[in-house]
Write a protein that holds these residues in place. Sequence first.
Motif, short mmCIF file in Angstrom:
data_model
loop_
_atom_site.label_atom_id
_atom_site.label_comp_id
_atom_site.label_asym_id
_atom_site.label_seq_id
_atom_site.Cartn_x
_atom_site.Cartn_y
_atom_site.Cartn_z
N CYS A 66 6.45 -9.54 4.00
CA CYS A 66 6.22 -8.11 3.76
C CYS A 66 7.57 -7.38 3.68
CB CYS A 66 5.38 -7.51 4.87
SG CYS A 66 5.26 -5.72 4.76
N SER A 112 3.23 -7.61 -0.97
CA SER A 112 3.43 -8.35 0.28
C SER A 112 2.76 -9.72 0.09
CB SER A 112 2.84 -7.60 1.48
OG SER A 112 1.45 -7.51 1.38
N THR A 148 0.83 -1.21 0.00
CA THR A 148 0.00 0.00 0.00
C THR A 148 0.86 1.26 0.00
OG1 THR A 148 -0.02 -0.02 2.38
CG2 THR A 148 -1.83 -1.14 1.28
N GLY A 179 10.68 -9.81 15.56
CA GLY A 179 11.91 -9.03 15.68
C GLY A 179 12.66 -9.36 16.97
N SER A 232 0.81 3.72 2.04
CA SER A 232 1.34 4.13 3.36
C SER A 232 2.59 3.33 3.69
CB SER A 232 0.28 3.95 4.44
OG SER A 232 0.13 2.59 4.77
N LYS A 233 2.60 2.06 3.32
CA LYS A 233 3.80 1.25 3.58
C LYS A 233 4.96 1.75 2.72
CE LYS A 233 1.84 -3.05 5.28
NZ LYS A 233 0.39 -2.91 5.00
N ARG A 254 5.45 4.71 1.68
CA ARG A 254 5.96 5.97 2.25
C ARG A 254 6.85 5.70 3.46
NH1 ARG A 254 0.81 7.90 0.90
NH2 ARG A 254 -0.04 7.42 2.94
N THR A 255 6.48 4.68 4.23
CA THR A 255 7.23 4.39 5.45
C THR A 255 8.67 3.99 5.14
OG1 THR A 255 5.17 3.69 6.44
CG2 THR A 255 7.17 3.04 7.58
N LEU A 311 17.05 -3.98 12.61
CA LEU A 311 17.37 -4.35 14.00
C LEU A 311 18.44 -5.45 14.04
CD1 LEU A 311 15.86 -7.18 15.19
CD2 LEU A 311 13.86 -5.79 14.76
N TYR A 320 12.43 -3.70 8.69
CA TYR A 320 12.65 -3.46 10.13
C TYR A 320 13.44 -4.60 10.77
CZ TYR A 320 10.21 0.90 10.40
OH TYR A 320 9.88 2.23 10.24
N HIS A 321 13.15 -5.81 10.35
CA HIS A 321 13.92 -6.95 10.88
C HIS A 321 15.40 -6.83 10.47
CE1 HIS A 321 10.65 -10.10 12.01
NE2 HIS A 321 10.23 -8.87 12.25
N ASP A 351 10.95 6.91 5.57
CA ASP A 351 11.30 7.18 6.97
C ASP A 351 12.37 6.20 7.42
OD1 ASP A 351 9.33 9.03 6.97
OD2 ASP A 351 7.82 7.71 7.89
N LEU A 367 8.26 -4.34 4.03
CA LEU A 367 8.44 -3.33 5.09
C LEU A 367 8.80 -4.00 6.42
CD1 LEU A 367 8.40 -0.41 5.96
CD2 LEU A 367 5.94 -0.59 6.31
N MET A 368 8.07 -5.07 6.76
CA MET A 368 8.41 -5.79 8.00
C MET A 368 9.83 -6.36 7.90
SD MET A 368 7.20 -6.64 10.98
CE MET A 368 5.44 -6.79 11.11
#
Lengths: 84, 629
Positions: free
Chosen positions: B293, B332, B251, B547, B253-254, B256-257, B303, B299-300, B260, B295-296
């Motif tokens: 995903c 995704s 999507t 995570g 929003s994802k 766009r993230t 970290l 992040y993984h 960030d 995006l997920m």
Amino acid sequence: MPKALDRVLDALDVETFFLCDTREEGVELGLKLMKELGFDDVDVVFCEQGGPGVRIRLRAYLSRPGSDYPWTGQHDAGEAKTGD
Amino acid sequence: MTEKVGGVPVQGDGSTSARPCGPKKVMMVPLDPVHDVGLKLIRRALSERGHQVVLLPPDLPPEEVVQKAAEIRPDCLLVSRTISYGTAELLARFLDLLDTAGLRDKMKVAVGGMSIRPELAQEMGFDAGFGPDTTVDDAVAFVENLEFQSTRARRKLSKPDLTEGFSYRFKDEEIGRLCDEIARELLNWAKERTSPGVLRAEIREQMEKARTEGRLAEVSRLRDEYARLTGDEILRFYREGTPVSHTRPLTASKARTFFDLEKRAGDGEDLVRPASADVMAERVVFVQYGTGCPLMDSYHILLSQSWGARGVVHFDPSWGARQEGLLEGAWSHQHDGTVITLENLNLIKKSILPWTLWQVRAHRGLNTPETVVLAALAGADLTKVNMVYGSLAAGTDPERLCVDGVKCLELAARFGLPYDVVTNEELAGVPAAKAFAGMLVVMTAGVLLGGRPILQPLFAHSPEAMIGGIMDEDYVDFNAAKMMVLADIVDAPIWPGAPVGFLTQSQDRVQSSTMTALHAALALGLGARAVTIASSDEAYAGGPITGASRVDSLKSVAAALRFLGKTKITPSPRAASLGKKLREDILNTLKSAVAAGSFVGALYAGVFGSREDGAYPGRAGRGTVTKRS
């Protein structure tokens, strides 16, 4: 103020020791606890009986991969699951 | 070379640099009956850096300490308090006394100790508080008026080259001669053949080039040509835009993230890295990602890099290997594995730091050559190829995967992408010797084509070991035997996986992390160039890896590496006899492959893993190989 739970990346684990007689009872208690805490998508990751009870690790998924993540700060209104 | 990390000037090896200020007068005192070891360590460091230090004895009443401070007039006063009982009251009273004496504003005052939390110390009125994770460098930085960041990793990182310094020369000439003979036969055989997978890879490369150059009509023509070579479901996507099962477009929003996240990752210099990550700086530990995903995943990845991972491996959905053709766009996926598309890879790349190795696997299915093309276009550092594993334990027809696999080896060499030659067919039950024989042939073919392969033995509790009771005593000897025998056969990098410790982990995160850590430390101690590790969720099948579980296993590996340092684990003499037998069985497998007359024929005939072993020649893509026109 935003909820702290909205900042959880994916899942919340709860670990404890239940006093109980059987592993099954421990699992039951664990799932009951997670429901009492208000979680729906819950599971037992690990449960082992020993002595007076069970060592247990419970999990509530708050954001599964591909879902609408609250931590993006943006919501995908109308996002539909497709291709299933 | 000196630079600032977290405000503290440090050398590349993490040690502090020359003093950036004039000498300071420092008074130190334990407000405690006995404990002053921490202060002594700090005293030594400060004295070595030319500061004038006075350390008062333990157990002085606060009034006397304030009186001494009035006499000495230090620039800095460092107070320690180890025991927790009555700490808050004592420290508050001490500060009051200092204030009453008119000294509080004349000096910087810090408190440290096991029960001290930085936030609490600052709330009470101290200039700084040092908790149990504080290093001596933090205290030095405080005295020298530098910003300090306790608990931060400080080692300067750069991207490692896993193949540097290896000659690929066979030390075992008999095995080398056989591998060379079989590999040359394979390459000659493949030269005359092609497949839809090979053709799609060539089209994809042309298509992306045309896209980059803005030749959109050409892109459209090539896209049509590509679609004609795809299977039903993928064809529907290209023709009608219908998504493939269990996928959905990423999507807005994802998407766009990601920007960030890219900002947060930056060049990695400002990324908070816990101190435990420092010990991983000289080792290469890979983690696998593929939550479904992008995006997920990102992040993984972020970290994992923070906690010391030096490499990340992309896991794609298993259906991606069985379908002819890959998707386009950002998607995704609701189950394990993140869809391979150039767009997904480009998004994921935003979280990959400059020092991190990135592997995109191309080892098992009907899209292997195209995956190498996409990996190269996206800027990956490594790929993964092995026709033996893919055709005997991952469902692809041997003939098809050999044609596609050789194309992969050619592409990887052309793009300068090293690749591991994985042997996870062992997990299906194939004995290590047969898996290693196949791996050595593929390695040899790769080297003949100018590539830089990496050997990837299974470093785990394999079915062969379970059935034969080889690991009933320990998990060390057989794994050590594998490492030793490969090192004795050829001068090539070894990267055990994938992941290490497979089938030894349980759903208990402590046990799981410990097993991972021990296997990783053992492999690295035995000379592995890198290892791939699991998360502590490895044995949990009820949901996606979290995570937090990645942090668990990375922390455990760091602890094991810190514990062992340069100390090696010595296997028992049994490892040598296991290694001897392995070498004999590898040799016999290679002789049987030569006798079979062709590498592909040997795969169908079960030379590199039979049905009895648990290996079944795959069916996906059967009958799709054609002679080159």
